[in-house]
Every structure is written in C-alpha cells, then in structure tokens.
Design a protein around this motif. Structure first.
Motif, PDB file in Angstrom:
ATOM      1  N   GLY A  57       0.811  -1.211   0.000  1.00 14.91           N
ATOM      2  CA  GLY A  57       0.000   0.000   0.000  1.00 14.91           C
ATOM      3  C   GLY A  57       0.842   1.257   0.000  1.00 14.91           C
ATOM      4  N   ALA A  58       0.186   2.355  -0.317  1.00 16.30           N
ATOM      5  CA  ALA A  58       0.879   3.639  -0.393  1.00 16.30           C
ATOM      6  C   ALA A  58       1.175   4.177   0.999  1.00 16.30           C
ATOM      7  CB  ALA A  58       0.021   4.634  -1.162  1.00 16.30           C
ATOM      8  N   LEU A  59       2.301   4.831   1.146  1.00 16.01           N
ATOM      9  CA  LEU A  59       2.668   5.444   2.422  1.00 16.01           C
ATOM     10  C   LEU A  59       2.092   6.845   2.538  1.00 16.01           C
ATOM     11  CD1 LEU A  59       6.394   4.323   2.580  1.00 16.01           C
ATOM     12  CD2 LEU A  59       4.425   3.278   3.689  1.00 16.01           C
ATOM     13  N   VAL A  60       1.704   7.420   1.401  1.00 14.21           N
ATOM     14  CA  VAL A  60       1.162   8.774   1.402  1.00 14.21           C
ATOM     15  C   VAL A  60       0.218   8.910   0.214  1.00 14.21           C
ATOM     16  CG1 VAL A  60       3.041   9.732   0.026  1.00 14.21           C
ATOM     17  CG2 VAL A  60       1.794  11.219   1.562  1.00 14.21           C
ATOM     18  N   ASP A  61      -0.786   9.741   0.384  1.00 10.51           N
ATOM     19  CA  ASP A  61      -1.714  10.033  -0.696  1.00 10.51           C
ATOM     20  C   ASP A  61      -1.049  11.068  -1.600  1.00 10.51           C
ATOM     21  OD1 ASP A  61      -3.786  10.610  -2.377  1.00 10.51           O
ATOM     22  OD2 ASP A  61      -5.029  11.600  -0.873  1.00 10.51           O
ATOM     23  N   ALA A  63      -2.083  12.613  -4.026  1.00  8.21           N
ATOM     24  CA  ALA A  63      -2.962  13.714  -4.419  1.00  8.21           C
ATOM     25  C   ALA A  63      -2.969  14.818  -3.356  1.00  8.21           C
ATOM     26  CB  ALA A  63      -4.378  13.193  -4.645  1.00  8.21           C
ATOM     27  N   ASN A  64      -2.527  14.497  -2.140  1.00 11.96           N
ATOM     28  CA  ASN A  64      -2.480  15.473  -1.048  1.00 11.96           C
ATOM     29  C   ASN A  64      -1.086  16.093  -1.034  1.00 11.96           C
ATOM     30  OD1 ASN A  64      -2.228  16.803   1.413  1.00 11.96           O
ATOM     31  ND2 ASN A  64      -3.491  15.299   2.491  1.00 11.96           N
ATOM     32  N   ARG A  65      -0.972  17.304  -1.582  1.00 13.12           N
ATOM     33  CA  ARG A  65       0.351  17.935  -1.726  1.00 13.12           C
ATOM     34  C   ARG A  65       1.046  18.162  -0.387  1.00 13.12           C
ATOM     35  NH1 ARG A  65       0.718  22.382  -6.343  1.00 13.12           N
ATOM     36  NH2 ARG A  65       0.648  20.927  -8.061  1.00 13.12           N
ATOM     37  N   ASP A  66       0.303  18.564   0.631  1.00 17.38           N
ATOM     38  CA  ASP A  66       0.923  18.829   1.931  1.00 17.38           C
ATOM     39  C   ASP A  66       1.513  17.547   2.529  1.00 17.38           C
ATOM     40  OD1 ASP A  66       0.358  21.539   1.845  1.00 17.38           O
ATOM     41  OD2 ASP A  66      -1.632  21.251   2.743  1.00 17.38           O
ATOM     42  N   ALA A  67       0.743  16.462   2.466  1.00 11.96           N
ATOM     43  CA  ALA A  67       1.234  15.190   3.000  1.00 11.96           C
ATOM     44  C   ALA A  67       2.444  14.706   2.210  1.00 11.96           C
ATOM     45  CB  ALA A  67       0.124  14.144   2.967  1.00 11.96           C
ATOM     46  N   LEU A  68       2.387  14.859   0.907  1.00 10.00           N
ATOM     47  CA  LEU A  68       3.499  14.444   0.064  1.00 10.00           C
ATOM     48  C   LEU A  68       4.746  15.272   0.365  1.00 10.00           C
ATOM     49  CD1 LEU A  68       4.388  12.597  -2.240  1.00 10.00           C
ATOM     50  CD2 LEU A  68       3.553  14.307  -3.840  1.00 10.00           C
ATOM     51  N   VAL A  71       6.356  14.095   3.680  1.00  9.86           N
ATOM     52  CA  VAL A  71       7.089  12.830   3.556  1.00  9.86           C
ATOM     53  C   VAL A  71       8.403  13.044   2.811  1.00  9.86           C
ATOM     54  CG1 VAL A  71       7.047  10.550   2.476  1.00  9.86           C
ATOM     55  CG2 VAL A  71       5.059  11.368   3.719  1.00  9.86           C
ATOM     56  N   LEU A  72       8.369  13.825   1.744  1.00 12.22           N
ATOM     57  CA  LEU A  72       9.589  14.061   0.976  1.00 12.22           C
ATOM     58  C   LEU A  72      10.611  14.855   1.763  1.00 12.22           C
ATOM     59  CD1 LEU A  72       8.099  14.817  -2.544  1.00 12.22           C
ATOM     60  CD2 LEU A  72       9.343  12.776  -1.830  1.00 12.22           C
ATOM     61  N   ASN A  73      10.167  15.743   2.638  1.00  9.39           N
ATOM     62  CA  ASN A  73      11.090  16.585   3.397  1.00  9.39           C
ATOM     63  C   ASN A  73      11.590  15.934   4.682  1.00  9.39           C
ATOM     64  OD1 ASN A  73      11.100  18.680   1.566  1.00  9.39           O
ATOM     65  ND2 ASN A  73       9.297  19.630   2.455  1.00  9.39           N
ATOM     66  N   GLU A  74      11.056  14.768   5.058  1.00  9.89           N
ATOM     67  CA  GLU A  74      11.497  14.109   6.291  1.00  9.89           C
ATOM     68  C   GLU A  74      12.992  13.808   6.267  1.00  9.89           C
ATOM     69  OE1 GLU A  74       9.191  10.629   7.003  1.00  9.89           O
ATOM     70  OE2 GLU A  74       7.426  11.764   7.610  1.00  9.89           O
TER      71      GLU A  74
END
Length: 120
Positions: A57-61, A63-68, A71-74
């Motif tokens: 399964g996906a770790l992040v949606d 389509a949700n820019r804030d969530a993405l 995750v990318l900035n972690e």
C-alpha cells in the motif's frame, strides 16, 4: 490454393491414415495441422502477463500535496551544507571527466546514493 510440398513418405502415410480414420481429406487435415501449429507459435510469441508486486500500500496520498511534501522533506537536508556536489577535478577545478550535467538521471542517482549513505 494448390501447392507442392516435399514431405517424408512416413509422414504422408500417417496423414492419409488419420484422414481416413476421421473421414476427411488429407488436404483438410494438413491445413488444420498447419493452422494449429501456426496458432500455437503465435501464442508462444505473445508476451506473458506483467508481474504484480504487492508493495503493502501507499505510504502517502500523492494527491495530497501537503502530506506528500512532509514525507519528501522528512529525510531532506534543511540546509545546503549536505547537498551533494558533482565531483570536481583537483587540477582544473571543473567537473571530473565523465560527469554530464545534461544527464539528470545520473545526477539524481548520485544524489540518491549520497542520501542513502547519510541515512545509514
């Protein structure tokens, strides 16, 4: 269409016997055998189904820019001090031989490898 073929005598004898047993002509039986052979080769040449991977399964949606973005900035460095720079030549100060700034995939791979080393 009529055609002349050179076929082994034993094969022709088998074809005639089988045609007589089925009550068909040798031409009908030979045509059916050729169609079957050609169809099986066509099916064998067709690519098989694509593999299916179960990634959990996906770790992040996406389509949700804030969530993405979170995750990318972690694992992203907050300052440029940890940014990888292309290798420079000590003699000229320019890029080392083999470094192509137009090859973005190679530069991204170099950066990804550096990020993996830092995470270890």
């Amino acid at each position: 269409m009529k055609i002349t073929l050179q076929i082994d005598d034993k094969v022709i004898a088998q074809l005639k016997r089988e045609a007589a047993r089925q009550g068909r002509s040798t031409s009908e039986l030979a045509e059916k055998a050729l169609r079957t052979l050609l169809r099986s080769q066509k099916e064998a040449d067709a690519p098989g189904p694509l593999p299916v991977f179960r990634g959990g399964g996906a770790l992040v949606d996406v389509a949700n820019r804030d969530a993405l973005r979170r995750v990318l900035n972690e694992h992203e460095p907050t300052d440029n001090a940890h940014r990888i720079l292309p290798p420079a030549s000590p003699a000229t100060g320019g890029l080392m031989p083999g470094i192509d700034l137009d090859d973005l995939a190679a530069l991204q791979e170099m950066e990804d490898l550096d990020r993996v080393r830092r995470l270890k």
